[in-house]
Scaffold this motif. Structure first.
Motif, PDB file in Angstrom:
ATOM      1  N   LEU A 160       0.836  -1.219   0.000  1.00 52.16           N
ATOM      2  CA  LEU A 160       0.000   0.000   0.000  1.00 52.16           C
ATOM      3  C   LEU A 160       0.863   1.258   0.000  1.00 52.16           C
ATOM      4  O   LEU A 160       0.619   2.193  -0.769  1.00 52.16           O
ATOM      5  CB  LEU A 160      -0.892   0.015   1.241  1.00 52.16           C
ATOM      6  N   ALA A 189       2.486   1.643  -3.349  1.00 57.51           N
ATOM      7  CA  ALA A 189       1.523   2.086  -4.370  1.00 57.51           C
ATOM      8  C   ALA A 189       1.229   3.577  -4.213  1.00 57.51           C
ATOM      9  O   ALA A 189       1.131   4.301  -5.213  1.00 57.51           O
ATOM     10  CB  ALA A 189       0.242   1.271  -4.277  1.00 57.51           C
ATOM     11  N   GLU A 190       1.111   4.013  -2.974  1.00 56.47           N
ATOM     12  CA  GLU A 190       0.857   5.449  -2.756  1.00 56.47           C
ATOM     13  C   GLU A 190       2.023   6.283  -3.283  1.00 56.47           C
ATOM     14  O   GLU A 190       1.821   7.340  -3.881  1.00 56.47           O
ATOM     15  CB  GLU A 190       0.632   5.712  -1.264  1.00 56.47           C
ATOM     16  N   ASN A 241       3.690   9.576 -10.077  1.00 54.82           N
ATOM     17  CA  ASN A 241       3.141   9.571 -11.445  1.00 54.82           C
ATOM     18  C   ASN A 241       1.759  10.218 -11.444  1.00 54.82           C
ATOM     19  O   ASN A 241       0.739   9.527 -11.586  1.00 54.82           O
ATOM     20  CB  ASN A 241       3.032   8.135 -11.961  1.00 54.82           C
ATOM     21  N   PRO A 242       1.719  11.505 -11.271  1.00 57.25           N
ATOM     22  CA  PRO A 242       0.391  12.148 -11.189  1.00 57.25           C
ATOM     23  C   PRO A 242      -0.352  12.085 -12.531  1.00 57.25           C
ATOM     24  O   PRO A 242       0.269  12.179 -13.586  1.00 57.25           O
ATOM     25  CB  PRO A 242       0.723  13.600 -10.812  1.00 57.25           C
ATOM     26  N   ALA A 243      -1.663  11.908 -12.417  1.00 54.79           N
ATOM     27  CA  ALA A 243      -2.500  11.923 -13.629  1.00 54.79           C
ATOM     28  C   ALA A 243      -2.599  13.366 -14.109  1.00 54.79           C
ATOM     29  O   ALA A 243      -2.419  14.306 -13.318  1.00 54.79           O
ATOM     30  CB  ALA A 243      -3.887  11.394 -13.302  1.00 54.79           C
ATOM     31  N   ILE A 260       4.043   5.404  -5.707  1.00 54.30           N
ATOM     32  CA  ILE A 260       3.997   5.331  -7.182  1.00 54.30           C
ATOM     33  C   ILE A 260       2.970   6.316  -7.741  1.00 54.30           C
ATOM     34  O   ILE A 260       3.249   7.043  -8.697  1.00 54.30           O
ATOM     35  CB  ILE A 260       3.667   3.883  -7.648  1.00 54.30           C
ATOM     36  N   PHE A 261       1.793   6.350  -7.112  1.00 54.66           N
ATOM     37  CA  PHE A 261       0.740   7.272  -7.592  1.00 54.66           C
ATOM     38  C   PHE A 261       1.166   8.738  -7.412  1.00 54.66           C
ATOM     39  O   PHE A 261       0.865   9.586  -8.248  1.00 54.66           O
ATOM     40  CB  PHE A 261      -0.585   7.004  -6.871  1.00 54.66           C
TER      41      PHE A 261
END
Lengths: 173, 177
Positions: free
Chosen positions: A29, A32-33, A39-41, A35-36
């Motif tokens: 978790l 993953a946080e 890699n911002p949308a 990574i997100f």
């Protein structure tokens, strides 16, 4: 609702997984946080946001009309419910009391005339009516006592006609 | 706490039909909702459409919001919109297959627009199955707790956690590879 920031992930995962899996879940978790975050949308375009706001502004008057209509429907429904409940309450309260009869209807006639002992003197029409009723009463008594020597069918017919005439005259007055 | 009070006031304003309050909700949530749609579709144009649709639905449905997690309510609508989009795309695809037209290329799943760069995360998310991708995306963009996510997805929380566990492990491996 449980706030995400306050949820105890160790305890939550511990209900479903063993200790080793819980550690692995928590690490995944966190990873993953990261990574997100890294890699911002893409962000929505300013023009798109402006268009959305314009679209909302355009739809709001229609929504207000819809809201007003809904409120009106609710009020009408409440008023109808009140009327029905009031009707039911009146019916329940009147239950057991004697139904309105001839006395209530008769009370519509002015009390002075109704209670007068000298009706003939008060009203000429009523005097004539009283005389006719008296005559009919006499005829009925004659029929009942069997003293009538004539055609009884014919007599009954005449009586009926007289009653109709009296009734018509009374309502014409 | 002040933030949630503030949000409650904004939502109350929306229910009264105040344009300013709707604008505030758009400002506050458009980034996260757009990110959610973008990570699911990988396409800016489709994300634009879905975001617009989301806020139109928001205006229509705000009267039905009866309290609880606003994010949970909003992302439930977003999730429904995404599924509607998938269904309509499926229908279009079938239609195009039967007509055998050149337009078929338009509906290839998650194809990028010309010149659009796919980031590494998007590429690896695309390798996950659709449900897992949606679950992970919902967790990171909605900011909902697992309990709320399970409610939005109408599934037991154990199922949500198990799917998340497997999905995150796979995503981590893909990102490392």
């Amino acid at each position: 609702m449980e706030d995400r920031n306050r949820e105890n992930l160790g305890e939550l995962f511990g209900k479903f997984f063993d200790a080793e899996q819980v550690d692995s879940c928590l690490k995944d978790l966190q990873e993953a946080e990261r990574i997100f975050r890294d890699n911002p949308a893409p962000e929505p375009d300013d023009m798109l946001i402006a268009n959305i706001k314009a679209e909302i502004a355009m739809r709001l008057p229609a929504r207000r009309v819809q809201l007003a209509r809904q409120r009106t429907y609710k009020r009408v429904a409440v008023a109808a419910a009140i009327v029905v409940i009031a009707g039911l309450v009146v019916t329940i309260l009147n239950d057991g009391k004697p139904a309105p009869g001839r006395l209530e209807v008769a009370s519509l006639i002015p009390t002075a005339i109704w209670e007068s002992n000298d009706i003939e003197a008060d009203d000429e029409n009523l005097a004539a009516l009283a005389a006719e009723i008296e005559q009919i009463e006499n005829e009925v008594m004659t029929l009942e006592s069997g003293r009538d020597t004539g055609d009884s069918d014919r007599t009954i017919e005449e009586l009926e006609i007289e009653l109709i005439v009296v009734s018509s005259d009374f309502w014409k007055e | 706490m002040a933030k949630s009070d503030d949000l409650a006031g904004i939502i109350a304003g929306c229910k009264q039909g105040e344009a300013q309050c709707f604008s505030q909700v758009v400002d506050r949530y458009s980034g996260r909702c757009y990110g959610y749609f973008y990570r699911l579709t990988g396409n800016n144009d489709i994300s634009d459409e879905l975001l617009s649709e989301l806020f139109v639905k928001f205006v229509e449905k705000i009267g039905s919001y009866k309290g609880g997690s606003f994010e949970g309510w909003l992302f439930k609508i977003a999730s429904n919109i995404f599924h509607d989009h998938l269904r309509s795309k499926q229908r279009r695809k079938k239609l195009l297959e039967t007509q055998k037209t050149l337009l078929e290329s338009e509906v290839i799943e998650f194809r990028q627009s010309d010149g659009e760069q796919i980031d590494r995360l998007q590429k690896q998310l695309g390798r996950l199955d659709r449900d897992t991708k949606e679950l992970i995306t919902l967790r990171f963009y909605s900011q909902l707790s697992f309990k709320e996510i399970a409610q939005v997805r109408s599934e037991p929380i154990g199922t949500t956690l198990a799917k998340m566990h497997r999905g995150l492990k796979k995503l981590r491996l893909l990102m490392e590879g």
